[in-house]
Motif scaffolding. Structure first.
Motif, PDB file in Angstrom:
ATOM      1  N   LEU A  65      -3.721  -0.039 -13.808  1.00 19.48           N
ATOM      2  CA  LEU A  65      -3.250  -0.857 -15.077  1.00 19.48           C
ATOM      3  C   LEU A  65      -3.400  -2.369 -14.324  1.00 19.48           C
ATOM      4  O   LEU A  65      -3.145  -2.503 -13.035  1.00 19.48           O
ATOM      5  CB  LEU A  65      -1.835  -0.596 -15.212  1.00 19.48           C
ATOM      6  N   ASP A  66      -3.562  -3.269 -15.275  1.00 17.67           N
ATOM      7  CA  ASP A  66      -3.533  -4.459 -14.762  1.00 17.67           C
ATOM      8  C   ASP A  66      -2.295  -5.283 -14.662  1.00 17.67           C
ATOM      9  O   ASP A  66      -1.569  -4.492 -14.933  1.00 17.67           O
ATOM     10  CB  ASP A  66      -4.540  -5.575 -15.714  1.00 17.67           C
ATOM     11  N   SER A  67      -1.998  -6.600 -14.442  1.00 20.51           N
ATOM     12  CA  SER A  67      -0.645  -7.060 -14.199  1.00 20.51           C
ATOM     13  C   SER A  67       0.183  -7.098 -15.573  1.00 20.51           C
ATOM     14  O   SER A  67       1.454  -7.045 -15.408  1.00 20.51           O
ATOM     15  CB  SER A  67      -0.664  -8.665 -13.564  1.00 20.51           C
ATOM     16  N   ALA A  68      -0.601  -7.003 -16.608  1.00 20.48           N
ATOM     17  CA  ALA A  68       0.026  -7.047 -18.013  1.00 20.48           C
ATOM     18  C   ALA A  68       0.368  -5.544 -18.340  1.00 20.48           C
ATOM     19  O   ALA A  68       0.775  -5.298 -19.485  1.00 20.48           O
ATOM     20  CB  ALA A  68      -0.861  -7.697 -19.086  1.00 20.48           C
ATOM     21  N   GLY A  69      -0.056  -4.774 -17.635  1.00 24.59           N
ATOM     22  CA  GLY A  69       0.022  -3.322 -17.907  1.00 24.59           C
ATOM     23  C   GLY A  69      -1.097  -2.579 -18.872  1.00 24.59           C
ATOM     24  O   GLY A  69      -0.966  -1.320 -19.438  1.00 24.59           O
ATOM     25  N   GLY A  70      -2.155  -3.451 -19.224  1.00 26.98           N
ATOM     26  CA  GLY A  70      -3.300  -2.940 -19.512  1.00 26.98           C
ATOM     27  C   GLY A  70      -4.143  -1.994 -18.828  1.00 26.98           C
ATOM     28  O   GLY A  70      -4.226  -2.348 -17.623  1.00 26.98           O
ATOM     29  N   THR A 108       0.820  -1.256   0.056  1.00 27.11           N
ATOM     30  CA  THR A 108       0.044  -0.241  -0.048  1.00 27.11           C
ATOM     31  C   THR A 108       1.040   1.187  -0.139  1.00 27.11           C
ATOM     32  O   THR A 108       1.645   1.494   0.839  1.00 27.11           O
ATOM     33  CB  THR A 108      -0.939   0.162   1.198  1.00 27.11           C
ATOM     34  N   PRO A 109       0.675   2.086  -0.990  1.00 27.69           N
ATOM     35  CA  PRO A 109      -0.215   2.264  -1.708  1.00 27.69           C
ATOM     36  C   PRO A 109      -0.243   1.293  -3.086  1.00 27.69           C
ATOM     37  O   PRO A 109       0.887   0.903  -3.173  1.00 27.69           O
ATOM     38  CB  PRO A 109      -0.236   3.712  -2.273  1.00 27.69           C
ATOM     39  N   GLN A 110      -1.274   0.956  -3.691  1.00 25.11           N
ATOM     40  CA  GLN A 110      -1.227  -0.085  -4.668  1.00 25.11           C
ATOM     41  C   GLN A 110      -0.490   0.773  -5.920  1.00 25.11           C
ATOM     42  O   GLN A 110      -0.725   1.619  -6.130  1.00 25.11           O
ATOM     43  CB  GLN A 110      -2.631  -0.473  -5.004  1.00 25.11           C
ATOM     44  N   LYS A 111       0.136  -0.200  -6.316  1.00 18.95           N
ATOM     45  CA  LYS A 111       1.168   0.098  -7.629  1.00 18.95           C
ATOM     46  C   LYS A 111       0.466  -0.680  -9.004  1.00 18.95           C
ATOM     47  O   LYS A 111      -0.041  -1.906  -8.482  1.00 18.95           O
ATOM     48  CB  LYS A 111       2.614  -0.075  -7.558  1.00 18.95           C
TER      49      LYS A 111
END
Length: 132
Positions: free
Chosen positions: A97-102, A63-66
């Motif tokens: 952004l999701d784990s793939a950067g989208g 936290t904070p979320q990245k």
């Protein structure tokens, strides 16, 4: 006069939301009354009172979320309750952004209650609904 109070409350609420997504406990705590109550998904249908429940989430690793998120109040509505109370309702849009950067956007419906205490607005209750 009501327009300036409405603008002030919307600005305070946006500051609160920014503190949540950035993990800024000091700002969050300064805006909330210590006896705040809430219904939210994390409480599993139980009414939560006080700040300790919320502090736990601010203290979690990561936290904070990245990556950084952006939070927007969509269709906000402010209902003033005399000179010392207000109810804010809106759809909260969270962009990240999701784990793939989208890019991704999630939404929740929120109601937040603010009360003027000692000349300052304090966040005293909220209800957050999520949909799967």
């Amino acid at each position: 006069m009501a327009a300036s109070v409405t603008d002030e409350l919307l600005q305070l609420n946006q500051t609160l939301l920014n503190a949540i997504i950035s993990g800024d406990w000091a700002t969050y705590e300064s805006l909330c009354d210590p006896s705040i109550t809430c219904f939210e998904a994390e409480a599993r249908g139980q009414l939560v009172a006080g700040m300790a429940f919320h502090k736990y989430y601010f203290d979690l690793p990561g936290t904070p979320q990245k990556p950084a998120k952006v939070v927007t109040m969509s269709q906000p509505h402010v209902r003033l309750l005399g000179d010392s109370g207000a109810v804010l309702t809106y759809v909260r849009l969270n962009q990240s952004l999701d784990s793939a950067g989208g890019p991704q956007t999630s939404r929740v419906e929120e109601t937040r209650v603010w009360q003027k205490m000692g000349g300052a607005w304090k966040h005293v209750h909220f209800h957050r609904s999520t949909h799967t």
